[in-house]
Structures are given as structure tokens and as C-alpha cells.
Design an enzyme around this catalytic site. Structure first.
Site, short mmCIF file in Angstrom:
data_model
loop_
_atom_site.label_atom_id
_atom_site.label_comp_id
_atom_site.label_asym_id
_atom_site.label_seq_id
_atom_site.Cartn_x
_atom_site.Cartn_y
_atom_site.Cartn_z
N ARG A 102 44.64 29.68 40.10
CA ARG A 102 43.36 30.41 40.15
C ARG A 102 42.25 29.38 40.18
NH1 ARG A 102 40.96 35.56 36.95
NH2 ARG A 102 42.42 36.51 38.42
N HIS A 129 41.81 37.76 46.88
CA HIS A 129 42.56 38.10 45.67
C HIS A 129 43.75 38.96 46.09
CE1 HIS A 129 43.48 38.45 41.58
NE2 HIS A 129 42.46 39.14 41.12
N GLN A 132 45.91 41.10 43.48
CA GLN A 132 45.26 42.32 42.99
C GLN A 132 45.37 43.43 44.01
OE1 GLN A 132 43.50 43.01 39.91
NE2 GLN A 132 43.80 45.06 40.74
N ASP A 220 33.72 46.37 42.54
CA ASP A 220 34.01 45.20 41.69
C ASP A 220 32.70 44.77 41.03
OD1 ASP A 220 35.32 43.06 40.52
OD2 ASP A 220 35.63 41.95 42.37
N CYS A 259 39.17 46.48 39.99
CA CYS A 259 40.20 45.49 39.63
C CYS A 259 40.04 44.98 38.20
CB CYS A 259 40.20 44.35 40.63
SG CYS A 259 38.68 43.38 40.65
N ARG A 287 49.71 45.42 38.20
CA ARG A 287 49.69 43.96 38.39
C ARG A 287 51.04 43.38 37.96
NH1 ARG A 287 44.99 40.98 38.85
NH2 ARG A 287 46.48 39.37 39.47
N1 CP Z 1 41.60 41.60 38.11
C1 CP Z 1 41.87 40.38 37.64
O1 CP Z 1 42.25 39.45 38.40
O2 CP Z 1 41.75 40.27 36.31
P1 CP Z 1 41.70 38.90 35.49
O3 CP Z 1 40.48 38.14 35.96
O4 CP Z 1 41.62 39.30 34.06
O5 CP Z 1 42.95 38.12 35.81
#
Ligand code: CP
Length: 308
Positions: A102, A129, A132, A220, A259, A287
Site C-alpha cells: 500500500r 484500489h 476493494q 468515497d 469502501c 474484503r
Molecule cells: N477500504 C479500505 O481500503 O480500508 P482501509 O484503508 O482501512 O484498508
């Protein structure tokens, strides 16, 4: 040598493979745990940005599949002291079976994949992403059946989630309407790629028009990781908030997705977020199952002989 199965963007992966990964995820949801399909396998997870869902769901997923996760936070690795992504990829590939990264900078994810000897998974970048959106696709189909031919409305920032929805629309054949301020439109490169595949995608500044007759409304946060100009973004995005009036424009059966993390009163009202059309907690749960599908595919443990 077989090509490594990186999971970097939905646009990189053919439709049949995405369908296969989704089927793996759906199958996992119904299986007893533990299910040791990845016994002895190790996943390294590198977080240069914060996470709750991605971090926990990947770690629980590989644990329930019989494997193990090693988590590296940005401050706790030599990346924070200037070791290159390429050297980190080469080193980790000598220890682990897959790497999840990430990071804000998507090029770091690509660089990791180019230099790793094991599959690399994009656990969110500023550009996309995909993990997600796999969970979101699974959630939609769980509630409403096949997404092909349906209308998905994205309202708000044309951010990484919007880009992955663009990729998904082109791959899975649903209509995508994106309502966003022109200043925060999704990347032209992704829209052009989808147009080249004949995807049915409209970008508009009018959220009311975009929501009309939709099967799903998604949004989002207004300020994603790596964004600045918070006040400007709030001003630009206020007209794109999801409230009960906007939901009423959609089909009565329409779902609401986010998300997470959410900011009630900003991109979504509490009434919608906590209301009967919201499936945000199913998204969050999925997830876990989606990560299992992705891990099984990336690690080649996805054949019928492996229990799929
Ligand atoms: N939606 C998502 O990726 O959540 P986090 O940032 O908590 O991993």
C-alpha cells in the site's frame, strides 16, 4: 518460466480471470475455517499508508488459509531510510511467496512488481484500489445478481476507487456513471482505455442525472490519503454528497456502497450510511473473502485440485 500472477489493476486482468477470482472468493465465504490451501506460504505486507480493513483482512485471510503474514510499516523498514523499492522487492522475494504493497505512488507498486520474483498485490495506490472493488463486485452480486447490464453511479471524487470502477465496468459489462466536479475527474488514460473496449461510461458534473435509475450508488471520502487542499476539495465536492434525495433518484432497490472509512455528514449522510439500502458492512466483510480469492489465484492454489 511461468508469468507471475501480479494483482495490480483490474485493467491488467482478463474478464475470465476476474470472474474466476470472484468465484474463488464466493466459494471461500461458504467454507469452514481453517481451509489450509496456502499452508506454509508467507505474505509480506508493506504499508506506507494507514489501513484497517486491508491490513486485517489480508492477515486473517492468509492465516485462515494456513499461511502466515509479515507486516512492515513504513517507519519500521529500510524503505523509510531510502532503500529502493527494487532492492526491497529482490530481498523479500527470497523470503516470502507474495508481497502486498500500500503506497500513494502507483509507480512504486509497478516497480515492486517489475523487480519481485513473487506475485505483487496492489493494496491501494493513489491511482487504484482493485482489491476493494473486487469485494464491492462480490457484494453487489450477492445482493442483486449479475452486475452485467446494471447501472452503477459513482458520485464524488474521481479518485483511485473511481478508476478501479472504470476498469471493472470495462471488464464486466455494466454501465458506469461518474458524477464529479470537472476538476476532480478520473484519469483520462483510464477512461480512454475503457472506451477502447467499448465500455458504457459517462462522466458528468450532475449527480442527480447520474443517479437516475441506478442500481448502485457508491462514493468515497472527499480527502484521500496523499491529497491536500482539504478546504477546496470540500467546497468542490459538497454537491456530490449522497443523501436520501439522491438515493430517491435511483431505483427503489438500489444499494449504497462506501469502501470506508466514512465521514458521516460529508460525502454521505448518516441516514443513508446507516439506512436500509446501505451494504457497507457486507462490503467490509467481503474484503476478507475477496483477499482469499486474490491470494489463491496469485499463488496458483486455485485449481479444482486445490479445493476451489
Ligand atoms: N477500504 C479500505 O481500503 O480500508 P482501509 O484503508 O482501512 O484498508
Amino acid at each position: 518460466m511461468a508469468r507471475l500472477r501480479h494483482f495490480l489493476d483490474l485493467s491488467d486482468i482478463e474478464t475470465a480471470t476476474l470472474r474466476h477470482v470472484l468465484a474463488l472468493a464466493v466459494a471461500r465465504k461458504g467454507k469452514a475455517r481453517p481451509e489450509p490451501l496456502l499452508a506454509g506460504k508467507t505474505l509480506a505486507m508493506i504499508f506506507e499508508e494507514p489501513s484497517t480493513r486491508t491490513r486485517v483482512s489480508f492477515e486473517v485471510a492468509i492465516t485462515q488459509l494456513g499461511g502466515h503474514a509479515v507486516v512492515l510499516d513504513s517507519a519500521g523498514s529500510q524503505l523509510s531510510r531510502g532503500e529502493t523499492v527494487a532492492d526491497t522487492a529482490r530481498t523479500l522475494s527470497r523470503y516470502v511467496d507474495a508481497i502486498m504493497l500500500r503506497t500513494v505512488d502507483h509507480e512504486r507498486t509497478r516497480e515492486m512488481a517489475q523487480n519481485a520474483g513473487v506475485p505483487v498485490i496492489n493494496g491501494l495506490s493513489h491511482r487504484s484500489h482493485p482489491c476493494q472493488v473486487m469485494a464491492d463486485l462480490m457484494t453487489f452480486e450477492e445482493h442483486r445478481g449479475a452486475i452485467a447490464g446494471k447501472i452503477v453511479t459513482w458520485t464524488g471524487d474521481g479518485n483511485n476507487m473511481a478508476n478501479s470502477w472504470i476498469h471493472a465496468a470495462a471488464r464486466l459489462g455494466f454501465t458506469l456513471r461518474i458524477a464529479c466536479p470537472p476538476e476532480l475527474s478520473p484519469r483520462a488514460e483510464d477512461l480512454n482505455w475503457a472506451a477502447g473496449l467499448g465500455a458504457d461510461i459517462v462522466v458528468t458534473a450532475d449527480p442527480q442525472a447520474a443517479a437516475a435509475g441506478a442500481d448502485l450508488i457508491a462514493t468515497d471520502t472527499w480527502v484521500s490519503m496523499g491529497d491536500d487542499q482539504t478546504e477546496r476539495r470540500h467546497n468542490l465536492l459538497a454537491p456530490y454528497r449522497v443523501d436520501s434525495h439522491l438515493m430517491a433518484r435511483a431505483k427503489p432497490t438500489a444499494l449504497f456502497m462506501h469502501c470506508l472509512p466514512a465521514h458521516r455528514g460529508e460525502e454521505v449522510t448518516a441516514e443513508v450510511m446507516d439506512g436500509p439500502q446501505s451494504v457497507v458492512w457486507d462490503e467490509a466483510e467481503n474484503r476478507l473473502h475477496a483477499q482469499k480469492g486474490i491470494l489463491l489465484w496469485c499463488l496458483g492454489a486455485d485449481s479444482p485440485g486445490h479445493g476451489s
